[in-house]
Design a protein around this motif. Structure first.
Motif, PDB file in Angstrom:
ATOM      1  N   GLN A  90       2.167   3.545  10.661  1.00 37.83           N
ATOM      2  CA  GLN A  90       1.491   4.674  11.372  1.00 37.83           C
ATOM      3  C   GLN A  90       1.744   6.169  10.925  1.00 37.83           C
ATOM      4  N   GLU A  91       2.968   6.229  10.215  1.00 38.04           N
ATOM      5  CA  GLU A  91       3.136   7.540   9.523  1.00 38.04           C
ATOM      6  C   GLU A  91       1.838   7.657   8.329  1.00 38.04           C
ATOM      7  N   ARG A  92       1.966   6.632   7.719  1.00 35.60           N
ATOM      8  CA  ARG A  92       0.758   6.728   6.422  1.00 35.60           C
ATOM      9  C   ARG A  92      -0.408   7.085   7.143  1.00 35.60           C
ATOM     10  N   HIS A  93      -0.802   6.159   8.132  1.00 39.75           N
ATOM     11  CA  HIS A  93      -2.269   6.280   8.629  1.00 39.75           C
ATOM     12  C   HIS A  93      -2.413   7.764   9.206  1.00 39.75           C
ATOM     13  N   SER A  94      -1.482   8.227   9.802  1.00 37.17           N
ATOM     14  CA  SER A  94      -1.628   9.631  10.310  1.00 37.17           C
ATOM     15  C   SER A  94      -1.683  10.647   9.297  1.00 37.17           C
ATOM     16  N   PHE A  96      -3.007  10.162   6.324  1.00 39.62           N
ATOM     17  CA  PHE A  96      -4.369   9.858   5.724  1.00 39.62           C
ATOM     18  C   PHE A  96      -5.439  10.531   6.449  1.00 39.62           C
ATOM     19  N   GLU A  97      -5.271  10.590   7.822  1.00 44.26           N
ATOM     20  CA  GLU A  97      -6.049  11.398   8.646  1.00 44.26           C
ATOM     21  C   GLU A  97      -6.170  12.831   8.465  1.00 44.26           C
ATOM     22  N   LYS A  98      -5.155  13.508   7.774  1.00 44.70           N
ATOM     23  CA  LYS A  98      -5.251  14.891   7.671  1.00 44.70           C
ATOM     24  C   LYS A  98      -5.949  15.444   6.532  1.00 44.70           C
ATOM     25  N   GLN A 110       4.566  12.980   0.039  1.00 45.76           N
ATOM     26  CA  GLN A 110       4.082  11.703   0.726  1.00 45.76           C
ATOM     27  C   GLN A 110       2.714  11.218   0.369  1.00 45.76           C
ATOM     28  N   PHE A 111       1.626  11.883   0.382  1.00 44.35           N
ATOM     29  CA  PHE A 111       0.435  11.339   0.160  1.00 44.35           C
ATOM     30  C   PHE A 111       0.206  10.905  -1.140  1.00 44.35           C
ATOM     31  N   ILE A 112       0.836  11.649  -2.375  1.00 44.71           N
ATOM     32  CA  ILE A 112       0.864  11.421  -3.745  1.00 44.71           C
ATOM     33  C   ILE A 112       1.489  10.051  -3.880  1.00 44.71           C
TER      34      ILE A 112
END
Length: 122
Positions: A90-94, A96-98, A110-112
């Protein structure tokens, strides 16, 4: 009336530590009353994850919750891992929505990290 259970990542980690300890000591396991919140969290987690057989055992009169935890400790460990993975997803998914412009430094890091983990970035 019981307090609502907060199943955040920190609580799930506490559950895992508690279950690992029980898995190691099993028959001689004891816990103190100040750990009752962890036991209640385990019960709530079993309900949330729809593990009815475990929930039924917790609801059986005259059987101490620790006996049920000992009986189901391996399954409960898997449930805790599953819940942690759900939270991470859920954290990852949110994230990647940004849009990259909406991210702060921590988000970008975190994204990298996710991109590197997935082999999309070296």
């Amino acid at each position: 009336m019981p307090q609502p259970v907060n199943l955040n990542k920190s609580r799930l980690q506490e559950i895992k530590v508690f279950l690992n300890k029980i898995g190691e000591t099993n028959e001689s396991t004891e816990y103190s009353t100040d750990q009752e919140y962890i036991v209640q969290s385990i019960i709530e987690l079993a309900k949330i994850k729809g593990r009815q057989a475990i929930v039924d055992d917790f609801d059986t009169a005259y059987i101490h919750h620790l006996i049920t935890i000992q009986k189901w400790v391996e399954e409960l460990k898997l449930i805790a891992d599953e819940a942690i993975n759900d939270l991470n997803h859920q954290e990852r998914h949110s994230l990647f929505e940004k849009k990259i412009m909406e991210m702060n430094g921590y988000d970008v890091e975190q994204f990298i990290g996710y991109l590197k983990h997935d082999g999309l970035l070296k």
